[in-house]
Write a protein that holds these residues in place. Structure first.
Motif, PDB file in Angstrom:
ATOM      1  N   PHE A  68      33.795  42.213  44.741  1.00  0.00           N
ATOM      2  CA  PHE A  68      35.088  42.106  44.067  1.00  0.00           C
ATOM      3  C   PHE A  68      35.798  40.841  44.514  1.00  0.00           C
ATOM      4  O   PHE A  68      36.338  40.097  43.711  1.00  0.00           O
ATOM      5  CB  PHE A  68      35.951  43.331  44.373  1.00  0.00           C
ATOM      6  CG  PHE A  68      37.276  43.324  43.675  1.00  0.00           C
ATOM      7  CD1 PHE A  68      37.395  43.843  42.409  1.00  0.00           C
ATOM      8  CD2 PHE A  68      38.394  42.784  44.285  1.00  0.00           C
ATOM      9  CE1 PHE A  68      38.614  43.827  41.752  1.00  0.00           C
ATOM     10  CE2 PHE A  68      39.614  42.767  43.647  1.00  0.00           C
ATOM     11  CZ  PHE A  68      39.728  43.290  42.379  1.00  0.00           C
ATOM     12  N   SER A  69      35.764  40.576  45.819  1.00  0.00           N
ATOM     13  CA  SER A  69      36.533  39.452  46.362  1.00  0.00           C
ATOM     14  C   SER A  69      36.015  38.096  45.877  1.00  0.00           C
ATOM     15  O   SER A  69      36.785  37.153  45.756  1.00  0.00           O
ATOM     16  CB  SER A  69      36.564  39.498  47.887  1.00  0.00           C
ATOM     17  OG  SER A  69      35.261  39.481  48.403  1.00  0.00           O
ATOM     18  N   LYS A  70      34.726  37.996  45.586  1.00  0.00           N
ATOM     19  CA  LYS A  70      34.172  36.745  45.049  1.00  0.00           C
ATOM     20  C   LYS A  70      34.129  36.769  43.520  1.00  0.00           C
ATOM     21  O   LYS A  70      33.575  35.861  42.909  1.00  0.00           O
ATOM     22  CB  LYS A  70      32.770  36.501  45.607  1.00  0.00           C
ATOM     23  CG  LYS A  70      32.747  36.261  47.103  1.00  0.00           C
ATOM     24  CD  LYS A  70      31.337  36.023  47.579  1.00  0.00           C
ATOM     25  CE  LYS A  70      31.309  35.826  49.084  1.00  0.00           C
ATOM     26  NZ  LYS A  70      29.935  35.621  49.568  1.00  0.00           N
ATOM     27  N   LYS A  71      34.681  37.837  42.944  1.00  0.00           N
ATOM     28  CA  LYS A  71      34.787  38.011  41.493  1.00  0.00           C
ATOM     29  C   LYS A  71      33.444  38.153  40.783  1.00  0.00           C
ATOM     30  O   LYS A  71      33.334  37.942  39.580  1.00  0.00           O
ATOM     31  CB  LYS A  71      35.628  36.905  40.870  1.00  0.00           C
ATOM     32  CG  LYS A  71      37.033  36.843  41.438  1.00  0.00           C
ATOM     33  CD  LYS A  71      38.019  36.374  40.425  1.00  0.00           C
ATOM     34  CE  LYS A  71      39.408  36.269  41.007  1.00  0.00           C
ATOM     35  NZ  LYS A  71      40.122  37.504  41.067  1.00  0.00           N
ATOM     36  N   HIS A  72      32.402  38.535  41.530  1.00  0.00           N
ATOM     37  CA  HIS A  72      31.106  38.741  40.890  1.00  0.00           C
ATOM     38  C   HIS A  72      31.110  39.958  39.973  1.00  0.00           C
ATOM     39  O   HIS A  72      30.466  39.930  38.925  1.00  0.00           O
ATOM     40  CB  HIS A  72      30.001  38.856  41.947  1.00  0.00           C
ATOM     41  CG  HIS A  72      29.768  37.575  42.665  1.00  0.00           C
ATOM     42  ND1 HIS A  72      29.322  37.523  43.967  1.00  0.00           N
ATOM     43  CD2 HIS A  72      29.926  36.276  42.272  1.00  0.00           C
ATOM     44  CE1 HIS A  72      29.218  36.262  44.333  1.00  0.00           C
ATOM     45  NE2 HIS A  72      29.577  35.486  43.326  1.00  0.00           N
ATOM     46  N   HIS A  74      33.666  40.910  38.325  1.00  0.00           N
ATOM     47  CA  HIS A  74      34.428  40.446  37.163  1.00  0.00           C
ATOM     48  C   HIS A  74      33.514  39.670  36.196  1.00  0.00           C
ATOM     49  O   HIS A  74      33.573  39.862  34.985  1.00  0.00           O
ATOM     50  CB  HIS A  74      35.576  39.528  37.591  1.00  0.00           C
ATOM     51  CG  HIS A  74      36.556  40.171  38.507  1.00  0.00           C
ATOM     52  ND1 HIS A  74      36.341  40.303  39.858  1.00  0.00           N
ATOM     53  CD2 HIS A  74      37.769  40.722  38.269  1.00  0.00           C
ATOM     54  CE1 HIS A  74      37.372  40.898  40.418  1.00  0.00           C
ATOM     55  NE2 HIS A  74      38.263  41.175  39.472  1.00  0.00           N
ATOM     56  N   GLU A  75      32.686  38.790  36.773  1.00  0.00           N
ATOM     57  CA  GLU A  75      31.750  38.010  35.953  1.00  0.00           C
ATOM     58  C   GLU A  75      30.770  38.930  35.235  1.00  0.00           C
ATOM     59  O   GLU A  75      30.469  38.722  34.057  1.00  0.00           O
ATOM     60  CB  GLU A  75      30.983  37.022  36.834  1.00  0.00           C
ATOM     61  CG  GLU A  75      31.847  35.922  37.413  1.00  0.00           C
ATOM     62  CD  GLU A  75      31.105  35.084  38.445  1.00  0.00           C
ATOM     63  OE1 GLU A  75      29.859  34.982  38.366  1.00  0.00           O
ATOM     64  OE2 GLU A  75      31.773  34.535  39.333  1.00  0.00           O
ATOM     65  N   LYS A  78      32.522  40.726  32.373  1.00  0.00           N
ATOM     66  CA  LYS A  78      32.778  39.834  31.248  1.00  0.00           C
ATOM     67  C   LYS A  78      31.502  39.485  30.487  1.00  0.00           C
ATOM     68  O   LYS A  78      31.462  39.549  29.259  1.00  0.00           O
ATOM     69  CB  LYS A  78      33.459  38.555  31.743  1.00  0.00           C
ATOM     70  CG  LYS A  78      33.882  37.625  30.647  1.00  0.00           C
ATOM     71  CD  LYS A  78      34.643  36.439  31.193  1.00  0.00           C
ATOM     72  CE  LYS A  78      35.064  35.519  30.052  1.00  0.00           C
ATOM     73  NZ  LYS A  78      35.819  34.370  30.558  1.00  0.00           N
TER      74      LYS A  78
END
Length: 95
Positions: A68-72, A74-75, A78
């Motif tokens: 979550f913290s490295k936004k993986h 999120h990627e 998406k």
């Protein structure tokens, strides 16, 4: 709320989300001893960078683990349009 659950969350659910949740818990969370739980939690790594225990989330669409913290995560959400993930409880308990 209806007996079927929250309509907002229901719109994100896929047919196999319960089986995926069961798989996550059987393979990575549930066990008989504290030592086994720790070992299983440490085996959960981000599928993008290899880190573990970094606010790791698991996608309920495809059992994909990502930071979550490295936004993986999120990627992943998406690019794959997989918008339902969770943080398995044991991962929050380990240092």
């Amino acid at each position: 709320m209806s007996p079927a659950g929250c309509p907002h969350v229901n719109s994100f659910k896929v047919d196999n989300w319960k089986q995926n949740l069961r798989l996550i818990y059987q393979c990575f969370v549930w066990s008989g001893s504290a030592e086994t739980r720790k070992r299983k939690a440490k085996s959960c790594i981000c599928h993008m960078c290899g880190a573990h225990l970094n606010r790791l989330h698991s996608c309920l669409y495809c059992v994909f683990f990502a930071c979550f913290s490295k936004k993986h995560i999120h990627e992943h959400a998406k690019s794959k349009r997989h918008n339902l993930a969770l943080v398995p409880p044991l991962m929050r308990l380990l240092p």
